[in-house]
Design a protein around this motif. Sequence first.
Motif, PDB file in Angstrom:
ATOM      1  N   ASP A 159       0.522  -9.549 -19.710  1.00 46.39           N
ATOM      2  CA  ASP A 159       1.496  -8.460 -19.582  1.00 46.39           C
ATOM      3  C   ASP A 159       1.638  -8.120 -18.098  1.00 46.39           C
ATOM      4  OD1 ASP A 159       2.962  -6.209 -19.637  1.00 46.39           O
ATOM      5  OD2 ASP A 159       1.600  -5.033 -20.885  1.00 46.39           O
ATOM      6  N   LEU A 160       2.847  -8.257 -17.565  1.00 45.65           N
ATOM      7  CA  LEU A 160       3.033  -8.046 -16.122  1.00 45.65           C
ATOM      8  C   LEU A 160       3.583  -6.663 -15.789  1.00 45.65           C
ATOM      9  CD1 LEU A 160       4.511 -11.509 -15.154  1.00 45.65           C
ATOM     10  CD2 LEU A 160       2.197 -10.697 -14.823  1.00 45.65           C
ATOM     11  N   THR A 161       3.599  -5.774 -16.795  1.00 49.39           N
ATOM     12  CA  THR A 161       4.201  -4.448 -16.558  1.00 49.39           C
ATOM     13  C   THR A 161       3.611  -3.786 -15.316  1.00 49.39           C
ATOM     14  OG1 THR A 161       4.340  -4.228 -18.931  1.00 49.39           O
ATOM     15  CG2 THR A 161       4.737  -2.243 -17.637  1.00 49.39           C
ATOM     16  N   HIS A 162       2.257  -3.794 -15.250  1.00 52.59           N
ATOM     17  CA  HIS A 162       1.628  -3.058 -14.150  1.00 52.59           C
ATOM     18  C   HIS A 162       1.875  -3.720 -12.806  1.00 52.59           C
ATOM     19  CE1 HIS A 162       0.001  -0.149 -16.723  1.00 52.59           C
ATOM     20  NE2 HIS A 162      -0.655  -1.040 -17.455  1.00 52.59           N
ATOM     21  N   SER A 163       1.795  -5.058 -12.767  1.00 49.43           N
ATOM     22  CA  SER A 163       1.997  -5.702 -11.470  1.00 49.43           C
ATOM     23  C   SER A 163       3.445  -5.546 -11.028  1.00 49.43           C
ATOM     24  CB  SER A 163       1.572  -7.163 -11.505  1.00 49.43           C
ATOM     25  OG  SER A 163       2.358  -7.868 -12.413  1.00 49.43           O
ATOM     26  N   HIS A 164       4.385  -5.538 -12.000  1.00 46.30           N
ATOM     27  CA  HIS A 164       5.783  -5.317 -11.625  1.00 46.30           C
ATOM     28  C   HIS A 164       5.984  -3.911 -11.099  1.00 46.30           C
ATOM     29  CE1 HIS A 164       8.296  -8.756 -13.447  1.00 46.30           C
ATOM     30  NE2 HIS A 164       7.153  -9.191 -12.962  1.00 46.30           N
ATOM     31  N   ALA A 165       5.319  -2.934 -11.754  1.00 47.22           N
ATOM     32  CA  ALA A 165       5.447  -1.546 -11.308  1.00 47.22           C
ATOM     33  C   ALA A 165       4.907  -1.415  -9.885  1.00 47.22           C
ATOM     34  CB  ALA A 165       4.692  -0.621 -12.248  1.00 47.22           C
ATOM     35  N   ALA A 166       3.787  -2.104  -9.610  1.00 48.75           N
ATOM     36  CA  ALA A 166       3.197  -2.042  -8.273  1.00 48.75           C
ATOM     37  C   ALA A 166       4.155  -2.639  -7.246  1.00 48.75           C
ATOM     38  CB  ALA A 166       1.866  -2.785  -8.254  1.00 48.75           C
ATOM     39  N   GLU A 167       4.798  -3.752  -7.634  1.00 50.44           N
ATOM     40  CA  GLU A 167       5.768  -4.386  -6.729  1.00 50.44           C
ATOM     41  C   GLU A 167       6.911  -3.430  -6.430  1.00 50.44           C
ATOM     42  OE1 GLU A 167       7.319  -8.204  -8.023  1.00 50.44           O
ATOM     43  OE2 GLU A 167       5.249  -8.858  -8.320  1.00 50.44           O
ATOM     44  N   ALA A 168       7.402  -2.766  -7.494  1.00 52.21           N
ATOM     45  CA  ALA A 168       8.530  -1.837  -7.322  1.00 52.21           C
ATOM     46  C   ALA A 168       8.125  -0.705  -6.388  1.00 52.21           C
ATOM     47  CB  ALA A 168       8.964  -1.289  -8.676  1.00 52.21           C
ATOM     48  N   ALA A 186       5.873  -0.834  -4.047  1.00 47.83           N
ATOM     49  CA  ALA A 186       5.791  -1.349  -2.685  1.00 47.83           C
ATOM     50  C   ALA A 186       7.191  -1.442  -2.076  1.00 47.83           C
ATOM     51  CB  ALA A 186       5.124  -2.726  -2.688  1.00 47.83           C
ATOM     52  N   ARG A 187       8.145  -1.897  -2.901  1.00 50.72           N
ATOM     53  CA  ARG A 187       9.526  -2.002  -2.410  1.00 50.72           C
ATOM     54  C   ARG A 187      10.066  -0.626  -2.030  1.00 50.72           C
ATOM     55  NH1 ARG A 187      10.514  -5.915  -6.216  1.00 50.72           N
ATOM     56  NH2 ARG A 187      11.252  -4.374  -7.704  1.00 50.72           N
ATOM     57  N   GLU A 188       9.780   0.355  -2.905  1.00 52.02           N
ATOM     58  CA  GLU A 188      10.254   1.728  -2.680  1.00 52.02           C
ATOM     59  C   GLU A 188       9.693   2.268  -1.367  1.00 52.02           C
ATOM     60  OE1 GLU A 188      11.680   5.694  -3.927  1.00 52.02           O
ATOM     61  OE2 GLU A 188      12.217   3.657  -4.438  1.00 52.02           O
ATOM     62  N   LEU A 189       8.386   1.996  -1.161  1.00 54.86           N
ATOM     63  CA  LEU A 189       7.706   2.458   0.040  1.00 54.86           C
ATOM     64  C   LEU A 189       8.346   1.851   1.280  1.00 54.86           C
ATOM     65  CD1 LEU A 189       5.212   4.300   0.086  1.00 54.86           C
ATOM     66  CD2 LEU A 189       3.895   2.311   0.739  1.00 54.86           C
ATOM     67  N   HIS A 190       8.662   0.559   1.139  1.00 55.28           N
ATOM     68  CA  HIS A 190       9.275  -0.163   2.244  1.00 55.28           C
ATOM     69  C   HIS A 190      10.630   0.465   2.582  1.00 55.28           C
ATOM     70  CE1 HIS A 190       9.490  -3.665   4.801  1.00 55.28           C
ATOM     71  NE2 HIS A 190      10.791  -3.673   4.549  1.00 55.28           N
ATOM     72  N   GLN A 197      11.539   3.492   1.984  1.00 55.02           N
ATOM     73  CA  GLN A 197      11.289   4.805   2.585  1.00 55.02           C
ATOM     74  C   GLN A 197      10.998   4.676   4.074  1.00 55.02           C
ATOM     75  OE1 GLN A 197      11.277   7.887   1.866  1.00 55.02           O
ATOM     76  NE2 GLN A 197      11.693   7.912  -0.324  1.00 55.02           N
ATOM     77  N   LEU A 198      10.123   3.701   4.379  1.00 56.71           N
ATOM     78  CA  LEU A 198       9.748   3.474   5.775  1.00 56.71           C
ATOM     79  C   LEU A 198      10.976   3.147   6.611  1.00 56.71           C
ATOM     80  CD1 LEU A 198       6.442   1.453   5.882  1.00 56.71           C
ATOM     81  CD2 LEU A 198       7.022   3.549   7.086  1.00 56.71           C
ATOM     82  N   ASN A 199      11.811   2.299   6.008  1.00 55.18           N
ATOM     83  CA  ASN A 199      13.030   1.881   6.666  1.00 55.18           C
ATOM     84  C   ASN A 199      13.901   3.101   6.988  1.00 55.18           C
ATOM     85  OD1 ASN A 199      14.761   0.104   7.712  1.00 55.18           O
ATOM     86  ND2 ASN A 199      15.612  -0.615   5.766  1.00 55.18           N
ATOM     87  N   LYS A 200      13.979   4.003   6.002  1.00 49.54           N
ATOM     88  CA  LYS A 200      14.780   5.216   6.179  1.00 49.54           C
ATOM     89  C   LYS A 200      14.202   6.079   7.297  1.00 49.54           C
ATOM     90  CE  LYS A 200      16.886   6.148   1.727  1.00 49.54           C
ATOM     91  NZ  LYS A 200      16.898   7.076   0.614  1.00 49.54           N
ATOM     92  N   VAL A 201      12.871   6.241   7.243  1.00 53.75           N
ATOM     93  CA  VAL A 201      12.230   7.063   8.270  1.00 53.75           C
ATOM     94  C   VAL A 201      12.525   6.500   9.643  1.00 53.75           C
ATOM     95  CG1 VAL A 201      10.000   7.719   9.230  1.00 53.75           C
ATOM     96  CG2 VAL A 201      10.408   7.952   6.792  1.00 53.75           C
ATOM     97  N   TRP A 202      12.445   5.172   9.715  1.00 55.26           N
ATOM     98  CA  TRP A 202      12.705   4.520  10.987  1.00 55.26           C
ATOM     99  C   TRP A 202      14.140   4.772  11.445  1.00 55.26           C
ATOM    100  CZ3 TRP A 202      16.046   0.664  12.550  1.00 55.26           C
ATOM    101  CH2 TRP A 202      15.827   0.176  13.837  1.00 55.26           C
ATOM    102  N   ARG A 203      15.083   4.634  10.497  1.00 54.20           N
ATOM    103  CA  ARG A 203      16.487   4.856  10.839  1.00 54.20           C
ATOM    104  C   ARG A 203      16.713   6.309  11.245  1.00 54.20           C
ATOM    105  NH1 ARG A 203      19.162   2.610   5.648  1.00 54.20           N
ATOM    106  NH2 ARG A 203      21.083   3.520   6.373  1.00 54.20           N
TER     107      ARG A 203
END
Length: 441
Positions: free
Chosen positions: A189-198, A200-204, A206-212
């Motif tokens: 079941d990849l639910t948890h690893s997919h959630a973790a990936e999502a 990480a993407r969200e965090l990325h 956010q960082l991008n926004k902060v930078w902008r």
Amino acid sequence: MDRRHPVASHRKPHAWAAALAFSALTGAVVAFVLMFPWAATRPALLIALAFILLSILSLIAAWRQDRDMARQLTARDAMLHAAFLSTPALTLSRDGLIQRMNGAAVALFGLPREAALGRAFSDLTAEFDMDAVLRSDAQAGHLENRRGYWTGRRADGSTFPLSLRFGLIPSTPGAGGSGEEHVAVALTDLTHSHAAEAQARELHAQLNKVWRLNSLGEMAATLAHELNQPLSAATAYIHASQAEMLKAGPAADAGRPPLDLAKGQLLRAGKLIHRMRELLTIETSVLGRERVSSMIEDLAPILQMIGQDKKVEVRLDAEAEADGVRADRIQFQQALVNLVRNAVEAAAERPGGGAVHVTGRVEGPVYRISVEDNGVGIAEADVDHIFQPLTTTKSGGMGLGLSVTRTIVERHGGALSAQRSPSLGGAAFAFALRRHEEASR
Ligand SMILES: Nc1ncnc2c1ncn2[C@@H]1O[C@H](COP(=O)(O)OP(=O)(O)O)[C@@H](O)[C@H]1O
Ligand SMILES: [Mg+2]
């Protein structure tokens, strides 16, 4: 390589063979001595005794080897059992029907075992193709990781990401009916690893926004600095031409008031840029005594113009009694312009004609300001992120309006909320400022 069961290939048969051989030899010697007593000389008896001893010793050795092997097998069994319990697994017949299913797999799909057995595995896992598995190079007894993800479907209709591993079950000679287990499948079941990936993407993002946003702050600072020069120059030129007009006498009088207005607007532009920079660099500003109705009245022509541009009716209705607050006039007006501009943009989409109401009311110790429209409104799920900077659903949008507005409101001690407008049906943005009686004097 030997593909037999790994424990079977470890088995060493020597101990039992030796024990058997020695026992046979002992038997032969003892029988010989019994049959021909005259040959039972001392050396012969000694040989028989030696053989008996050897047989006993080899029997003990064989027994101990068996006991060790049994222990190893039990441990292995326990390990396999533990792994099997926690890993969802099932077996399939050649035509892809589920033959067996362990508890973990039953739990994963959330349906009773009886309902799953005999059912096509492709019913539970979209895009599963048994022919592709049979064509693949899956090997007997070894689970092969297959690239790609599948989508599992639970009994309640919900879905989850899944990875699969396959192994062929060696067929026993003579069998081969359609009900025979042919493929073993382990599921992850990849639910948890997919959630973790999502996440990480969200965090990325956010960082991008902060930078902008940081870059935006720097840009605003540079802009404020660079624009100051031409703005002051333009003010000086206007001043100079007014002086010239004064010399020209009464004939030029009519031209002076518009120039005064132009000067006022230039000053306003300069202040706006300055405030914008302050906001982005998060500096504190001093709040003065202001009257909400007066701040809104001042803004009326601008708000009406924003409405007219999009053919939206903007109605202003601010109670003028007891409306004293502490505020930064320019920032307050900027916040209101942002809210009204959003409301007008949302209401403009309305086929029957857009409407925006700006309302100010005294509510006990606070003065409440709301901006409502009859646009599409804001989905419950979006309420949280529309306030984040650089979030926009408009093709030409900057996504800064609401975040700046919220910062301004919070700096005034209020909280900006977004709801559904009870009267107009679209969005309603509102905030309340603490009233200061003496400020209204
Ligand atoms: N009155 C409103 N009605 C519906 N949606 C709104 C309203 N105000 C804001 N929004 C949503 O919030 C988003 C962010 O607004 P804002 O921060 O002002 O940025 P922008 O206006 O540049 O998109 C908008 O793109 C829109 O999706
Ligand atoms: Mg906006």
